[in-house]
Design a protein around this motif. Structure first.
Motif, PDB file in Angstrom:
ATOM      1  N   PHE A  79      -8.686   6.452  -6.136  1.00 52.67           N
ATOM      2  CA  PHE A  79      -7.355   5.587  -5.543  1.00 52.67           C
ATOM      3  C   PHE A  79      -7.855   4.150  -5.409  1.00 52.67           C
ATOM      4  O   PHE A  79      -7.398   3.131  -6.194  1.00 52.67           O
ATOM      5  CB  PHE A  79      -6.396   6.407  -5.166  1.00 52.67           C
ATOM      6  CG  PHE A  79      -5.988   7.790  -5.281  1.00 52.67           C
ATOM      7  CD1 PHE A  79      -5.775   7.672  -6.906  1.00 52.67           C
ATOM      8  CD2 PHE A  79      -6.264   8.868  -5.009  1.00 52.67           C
ATOM      9  CE1 PHE A  79      -5.544   8.991  -7.534  1.00 52.67           C
ATOM     10  CE2 PHE A  79      -5.571  10.002  -5.009  1.00 52.67           C
ATOM     11  CZ  PHE A  79      -5.007   9.879  -6.645  1.00 52.67           C
ATOM     12  N   ALA A  80      -8.666   4.157  -4.878  1.00 43.93           N
ATOM     13  CA  ALA A  80      -8.865   2.668  -4.116  1.00 43.93           C
ATOM     14  C   ALA A  80      -9.325   1.804  -5.311  1.00 43.93           C
ATOM     15  O   ALA A  80      -9.212   0.668  -5.475  1.00 43.93           O
ATOM     16  CB  ALA A  80      -9.977   2.707  -2.356  1.00 43.93           C
ATOM     17  N   ALA A 140      -6.509   1.198  -8.034  1.00 42.56           N
ATOM     18  CA  ALA A 140      -5.907  -0.335  -7.783  1.00 42.56           C
ATOM     19  C   ALA A 140      -6.807  -1.449  -8.032  1.00 42.56           C
ATOM     20  O   ALA A 140      -6.432  -2.449  -8.156  1.00 42.56           O
ATOM     21  CB  ALA A 140      -5.945  -0.171  -5.961  1.00 42.56           C
ATOM     22  N   ARG A 141      -7.842  -1.453  -7.616  1.00 45.05           N
ATOM     23  CA  ARG A 141      -9.147  -2.550  -8.024  1.00 45.05           C
ATOM     24  C   ARG A 141      -9.396  -2.409  -9.747  1.00 45.05           C
ATOM     25  O   ARG A 141      -9.110  -4.043  -9.981  1.00 45.05           O
ATOM     26  CB  ARG A 141     -10.547  -2.185  -7.200  1.00 45.05           C
ATOM     27  CG  ARG A 141     -10.556  -2.282  -5.671  1.00 45.05           C
ATOM     28  CD  ARG A 141     -11.705  -2.691  -5.016  1.00 45.05           C
ATOM     29  NE  ARG A 141     -12.922  -1.262  -5.253  1.00 45.05           N
ATOM     30  CZ  ARG A 141     -12.653  -0.409  -4.665  1.00 45.05           C
ATOM     31  NH1 ARG A 141     -12.275  -0.699  -3.501  1.00 45.05           N
ATOM     32  NH2 ARG A 141     -13.668   0.488  -5.043  1.00 45.05           N
ATOM     33  N   MET A 157       0.920  -1.070   0.037  1.00 47.54           N
ATOM     34  CA  MET A 157       0.037   0.195   0.048  1.00 47.54           C
ATOM     35  C   MET A 157       0.746   1.472  -0.321  1.00 47.54           C
ATOM     36  O   MET A 157       1.591   1.523   0.869  1.00 47.54           O
ATOM     37  CB  MET A 157      -1.069  -0.407   0.959  1.00 47.54           C
ATOM     38  CG  MET A 157      -2.160   0.755   0.786  1.00 47.54           C
ATOM     39  SD  MET A 157      -2.899   0.688   2.312  1.00 47.54           S
ATOM     40  CE  MET A 157      -3.001  -0.871   3.200  1.00 47.54           C
ATOM     41  N   HIS A 158       0.601   2.168  -1.122  1.00 48.31           N
ATOM     42  CA  HIS A 158       1.520   3.321  -1.357  1.00 48.31           C
ATOM     43  C   HIS A 158       1.461   4.254  -2.262  1.00 48.31           C
ATOM     44  O   HIS A 158       0.404   3.547  -2.911  1.00 48.31           O
ATOM     45  CB  HIS A 158       3.376   2.391  -1.633  1.00 48.31           C
ATOM     46  CG  HIS A 158       3.360   2.278  -2.833  1.00 48.31           C
ATOM     47  ND1 HIS A 158       3.456   3.320  -3.806  1.00 48.31           N
ATOM     48  CD2 HIS A 158       2.722   0.795  -3.275  1.00 48.31           C
ATOM     49  CE1 HIS A 158       3.029   2.221  -5.208  1.00 48.31           C
ATOM     50  NE2 HIS A 158       3.107   1.370  -4.694  1.00 48.31           N
ATOM     51  N   LEU A 159       1.116   5.568  -1.658  1.00 47.23           N
ATOM     52  CA  LEU A 159       1.026   6.728  -2.672  1.00 47.23           C
ATOM     53  C   LEU A 159       2.083   6.992  -3.418  1.00 47.23           C
ATOM     54  O   LEU A 159       2.077   8.189  -4.462  1.00 47.23           O
ATOM     55  CB  LEU A 159      -0.056   7.650  -1.866  1.00 47.23           C
ATOM     56  CG  LEU A 159      -0.891   7.007  -1.047  1.00 47.23           C
ATOM     57  CD1 LEU A 159      -0.412   8.070   0.796  1.00 47.23           C
ATOM     58  CD2 LEU A 159      -2.036   6.420  -1.586  1.00 47.23           C
ATOM     59  N   ASP A 160       3.173   6.718  -3.859  1.00 38.98           N
ATOM     60  CA  ASP A 160       4.701   6.726  -4.296  1.00 38.98           C
ATOM     61  C   ASP A 160       4.347   6.569  -5.767  1.00 38.98           C
ATOM     62  O   ASP A 160       3.244   5.830  -5.730  1.00 38.98           O
ATOM     63  CB  ASP A 160       5.972   6.411  -3.612  1.00 38.98           C
ATOM     64  CG  ASP A 160       5.917   6.374  -2.176  1.00 38.98           C
ATOM     65  OD1 ASP A 160       5.734   7.016  -2.054  1.00 38.98           O
ATOM     66  OD2 ASP A 160       6.293   5.124  -1.799  1.00 38.98           O
ATOM     67  N   LEU A 161       4.944   7.731  -6.704  1.00 38.77           N
ATOM     68  CA  LEU A 161       4.838   7.346  -8.436  1.00 38.77           C
ATOM     69  C   LEU A 161       5.953   7.065  -8.139  1.00 38.77           C
ATOM     70  O   LEU A 161       6.898   7.369  -7.077  1.00 38.77           O
ATOM     71  CB  LEU A 161       4.122   8.646  -8.625  1.00 38.77           C
ATOM     72  CG  LEU A 161       2.974   9.914  -8.799  1.00 38.77           C
ATOM     73  CD1 LEU A 161       3.383  10.814  -9.121  1.00 38.77           C
ATOM     74  CD2 LEU A 161       1.776   8.692  -8.529  1.00 38.77           C
ATOM     75  N   ARG A 167     -11.421  11.444  -3.248  1.00 35.21           N
ATOM     76  CA  ARG A 167     -10.566  10.827  -3.710  1.00 35.21           C
ATOM     77  C   ARG A 167      -9.653  10.014  -3.775  1.00 35.21           C
ATOM     78  O   ARG A 167      -9.001   8.938  -4.704  1.00 35.21           O
ATOM     79  CB  ARG A 167      -9.285  12.294  -3.643  1.00 35.21           C
ATOM     80  CG  ARG A 167      -8.000  12.366  -4.003  1.00 35.21           C
ATOM     81  CD  ARG A 167      -7.144  13.452  -4.277  1.00 35.21           C
ATOM     82  NE  ARG A 167      -6.194  13.424  -5.515  1.00 35.21           N
ATOM     83  CZ  ARG A 167      -5.059  13.467  -4.687  1.00 35.21           C
ATOM     84  NH1 ARG A 167      -5.018  12.842  -3.224  1.00 35.21           N
ATOM     85  NH2 ARG A 167      -3.854  13.548  -4.637  1.00 35.21           N
ATOM     86  N   ALA A 168      -9.842   9.993  -2.359  1.00 37.45           N
ATOM     87  CA  ALA A 168      -9.142   8.271  -1.948  1.00 37.45           C
ATOM     88  C   ALA A 168     -10.409   7.027  -2.303  1.00 37.45           C
ATOM     89  O   ALA A 168      -9.194   5.901  -2.773  1.00 37.45           O
ATOM     90  CB  ALA A 168      -8.983   8.469  -0.299  1.00 37.45           C
ATOM     91  N   MET A 169     -10.874   7.094  -1.883  1.00 39.77           N
ATOM     92  CA  MET A 169     -11.675   6.432  -3.019  1.00 39.77           C
ATOM     93  C   MET A 169     -11.333   5.382  -4.272  1.00 39.77           C
ATOM     94  O   MET A 169     -11.351   4.721  -4.575  1.00 39.77           O
ATOM     95  CB  MET A 169     -13.465   6.431  -2.666  1.00 39.77           C
ATOM     96  CG  MET A 169     -14.291   6.447  -1.724  1.00 39.77           C
ATOM     97  SD  MET A 169     -15.726   6.955  -1.767  1.00 39.77           S
ATOM     98  CE  MET A 169     -16.911   5.798  -2.422  1.00 39.77           C
ATOM     99  N   ARG A 171      -6.964  -4.661 -11.305  1.00 39.28           N
ATOM    100  CA  ARG A 171      -6.614  -6.668 -11.271  1.00 39.28           C
ATOM    101  C   ARG A 171      -8.214  -6.564 -11.511  1.00 39.28           C
ATOM    102  O   ARG A 171      -7.947  -7.899 -11.512  1.00 39.28           O
ATOM    103  CB  ARG A 171      -6.557  -6.758  -9.451  1.00 39.28           C
ATOM    104  CG  ARG A 171      -5.051  -5.664  -9.025  1.00 39.28           C
ATOM    105  CD  ARG A 171      -5.867  -6.241  -7.509  1.00 39.28           C
ATOM    106  NE  ARG A 171      -4.501  -5.730  -7.158  1.00 39.28           N
ATOM    107  CZ  ARG A 171      -3.416  -4.366  -6.385  1.00 39.28           C
ATOM    108  NH1 ARG A 171      -4.390  -3.144  -7.141  1.00 39.28           N
ATOM    109  NH2 ARG A 171      -2.719  -4.468  -5.571  1.00 39.28           N
ATOM    110  N   ALA A 194     -11.936  14.341  -0.007  1.00 43.07           N
ATOM    111  CA  ALA A 194     -10.431  13.925   0.917  1.00 43.07           C
ATOM    112  C   ALA A 194     -10.933  12.405   0.060  1.00 43.07           C
ATOM    113  O   ALA A 194     -10.306  11.772  -0.318  1.00 43.07           O
ATOM    114  CB  ALA A 194     -10.361  14.830   1.723  1.00 43.07           C
TER     115      ALA A 194
END
Lengths: 339, 386
Positions: B303-304, B307-308, B1-5, B299-301, B311, B296
């Motif tokens: 990104f989540a 990620a899904r 789990m990370h936010l790095d580009l 925005r997090a949702m 996949r 906020a």
């Protein structure tokens, strides 16, 4: 960029969920005759390594960070584990920041327990309030932890003047009223230097997220099994749609929590915005889902025997400590104007 | 789990920022239908020529073949740079094209996808009907199969930009014996085919260049225009809707934080009737704070969900949770914006036009009620509810 839990994270969640479901399931809450946890139950939590997990390995911890701690705290919230558990996780962090090795070790090993302190008046920038306090989950507690946006403190229970047990909002927890605090006995760590606040915001948000999720799941389960008009009540939109809203609130709160936890771990520039947002969003999800769950459960939702009211009360508790959610929301506006 | 580009993603962002600063059109977008088409297609062409169209689309159809992370970076940077909305490019880019990528034949993909990316063709949607809105499977527009052609009769409604569209995602009944979800087909309709006519539906805010009703009077379309199986249209339509609900509003999700930041700034500076900044009004301040926190979370949702979605091939029913949350936050921002207008809310300004259009947030792309049904049934496993 990948906000997906890793297999290691899944493992932490599964082991915490399995342990708590078997040893401290939420369903026991209405039947408790003594507040908080017994010595044996507390030792069990300590043995899982959950109080020390956030410490570096050199200091006897597991070298895991705020993300992993948040995942465990979320399971605490789901199973209504008394607030002493997350308070002690936070107290370990604060004692470590204060350089108090002895207290850090005692708390991490489960030899001491922390209660939550909510001041009647907020702390100033120089130290904790000397005025009245409400102390939550005090049974068998050794110290109390309190924090706000100015700083955080740890104090032994004896430092609170004229401390008396009072009728508790949540009968499964002991609450004390105290007239004041002997500040000479309190250890203070000022923000922003201490960087304790974001940890506290994230861990309390995590407990709240767990509660919000539990209410969603209780409600969905009840909507599937309870029949009226010869049909499960979940086949009525008047029930199904509030359940869907609970799911949306959980998804928003969980995503924000994970994002915030990663920001806190990495010291990201967005940290303050997301840690404060996570607490606000999690609080409203937890409180709103608990209230909606009481409605979905109808008459049973108003009884002591059913669980929704416990989640409602825990949401109130976690929303009132740490300076209150209003302070976090003020911090959201502050941080938004800086990004 | 990370936010790095990754270094590649960071470079992508930097190049994109520079490019947007130099290329985002600064003139006010026109409001008439032909002006809208010319402006939106020109902006799409500029993106294509710059190499920024179809970030996550396959390379063989003119895309960049990059990940959904880069795609979301694009949306976020475009929002930051105040780049124009996709408007009449929306359907082609965000659900028509993605539906073709997953379901269409090689010929269909090779013909249509590059044209969408180059800003040469406008797509519109043809799902809802006057008698079939939330109950999509109750649609009655039908087509008889005549040799290698379909002969279409019926009507579609709420069709954005149909007046200027070249192609349509047309869902109709090809098996007259069928009921409900069976016997439907998803067909590419040429909007210039003889027998297609379009009537604008004026909106509450005065716009008459947006919504339309489309009529089909024995319109002949090649059978080869069917996407997926003849009679298998429901499955393709669900694919379209998964994109529409799951990812089509990602741009909007990225824009809303900036919108709320602008509202916060205006509340700080603009005075209310009592001469104090609107911000001093505790209710406005508190609502803005909660809204900013929720954006906020949105925005997090996002990104989540990215990620899904990385996949799997297409978004799942969880996309409806994003749609519900976005619509709710849009409407709250819209209400705060109206409060900040003060007595100017008596005028039909551009801002008021947008305000009234904001009420469609819980209707367009599937009503809020249907999104709730989807979450209840397919995320929580509740029984079907009507």
């Amino acid at each position: 960029m990948d906000l997906h839990p890793t297999p290691e994270h899944d493992e932490i969640v599964e082991s915490a969920a399995a342990y708590l479901a078997s040893e401290l399931p939420a369903a026991r809450a209405p039947k408790l005759t003594e507040p908080s946890l017994t010595g044996g139950e507390w030792a069990g939590l300590a043995a899982m390594g959950w109080f020390s997990m956030g410490l570096p390995e050199a200091d006897g911890g597991l070298g895991l960070g705020v993300v992993e701690s948040a995942l465990v705290a979320r399971e605490f919230g789901r199973q209504l584990v008394p607030p002493q558990a997350v308070a002690t996780m936070l107290a370990v962090q604060l004692a470590w920041r204060l350089g108090d090795r002895e207290l850090t070790e005692a708390l991490a090993a489960g030899a001491q327990r922390a209660a939550l302190a909510a001041p009647v008046r907020e702390a100033g920038p120089a130290g904790p309030s000397a005025h009245g306090y409400r102390l939550v989950d005090t049974h068998r507690a050794d110290v109390a932890i309190g924090w706000s946006h100015g700083g955080a403190f740890l104090a032994p229970m004896d430092a609170f003047a004229s401390r008396v047990v009072a009728p508790s909002l949540d009968a499964a927890l002991e609450v004390c009223v105290a007239d004041g605090l002997d500040r000479a006995q309190a250890r203070w760590s000022a923000e922003p230097a201490s960087s304790f606040l974001p940890q506290a915001q994230v861990l309390t948000a995590a407990v709240l997220v767990g509660g919000a999720e539990a209410c969603r799941d209780l409600s969905a389960e009840y909507a599937k099994t309870r029949h009226q008009f010869s049909r499960p009540i979940g086949s009525f939109q008047a029930i199904a749609h509030p359940c869907a809203d609970m799911a949306v609130a959980c998804e928003a709160a969980l995503s924000c929590l994970l994002y915030a936890a990663v920001c806190v771990r990495d010291g990201a520039p967005e940290r303050d915005l997301y840690s404060a947002s996570a607490r606000s969003v999690a609080y409203h999800a937890a409180y709103g889902n608990a209230a909606a769950s009481m409605q979905v459960h109808g008459g049973y939702g108003q009884t002591y025997e059913y669980l929704p009211h416990f989640y409602l009360k825990r949401a109130m508790i976690y929303g009132l400590v740490g300076g209150g959610v209003e302070a976090d929301e003020a911090a959201v506006l502050q941080a938004a104007s800086l990004t | 789990m990370h936010l790095d580009l990754t270094p590649q993603e960071r470079l992508f962002r930097e190049e994109l920022r520079d490019w947007l600063a130099a290329h985002v059109p600064r003139e006010t977008p026109p409001k008439d239908r032909f002006g809208i088409r010319a402006f939106d297609m020109a902006w799409q062409r500029i993106q294509y020529d710059g190499g920024w169209a179809g970030i996550a689309w396959p390379k063989e159809y003119g895309g960049r073949g990059l990940s959904l992370v880069e795609q979301v970076i694009w949306y976020e940077e475009a929002a930051r740079a105040d780049a124009p909305d996709a408007r009449c490019a929306f359907v082609g880019l965000y659900h028509g094209g993605p539906t073709l990528i997953v379901n269409a034949t090689e010929e269909q993909k090779a013909f249509h996808l590059p044209k969408i990316l180059k800003g040469e063709t406008v797509w519109c949607q043809g799902f809802s009907e006057p008698g079939a809105g939330s109950d999509l499977a109750g649609l009655s527009t039908r087509a008889e199969i005549d040799g290698d052609e379909l002969v279409v009769t019926g009507s579609k409604i709420w069709t954005s930009y149909a007046q200027v569209a070249d192609y349509q995602e047309l869902l109709l009944r090809t098996d007259p014996q069928s009921r409900r979800h069976g016997g439907l087909s998803w067909v590419i309709c040429d909007m210039r085919a003889p027998g297609v006519s379009v009537r604008p539906v004026p909106m509450s805010n005065g716009w008459d260049s947006h919504l339309n009703q489309v009529f089909y009077d024995e319109v002949r379309l090649p059978l080869a225009n069917v996407v997926g199986e003849v009679g298998g249209g429901w499955k393709v339509a669900m694919s379209t809707l998964s994109f529409e609900r799951g990812t089509a509003f990602t741009a909007r999700q990225m824009q809303i934080a900036k919108w709320v930041d602008d509202l916060i700034e205006r509340a700080r500076t603009r005075t209310g009737p009592d001469g104090r900044p609107a911000f001093g009004d505790d209710e406005i301040g508190r609502r803005l704070a909660r809204l900013r926190a929720e954006t906020a979370a949105l925005r997090a949702m996002t990104f989540a969900a990215v990620a899904r979605n990385e996949r799997r091939q297409q978004p799942g029913p969880d996309g409806s949770m994003l749609k519900i949350h976005l619509a709710r936050l849009s409407k709250e921002a819209n209400q705060i914006a109206r409060r900040l207008m003060g007595v100017d809310a008596l005028l039909m300004t551009d801002e008021m036009e947008e305000h009234l259009y904001g009420f469609a947030a819980t209707v367009g792309g599937g009503t809020d009620e249907i999104q709730h049904n989807i979450v209840a049934e397919r995320v929580l496993g509740l029984p079907k509810s009507y």
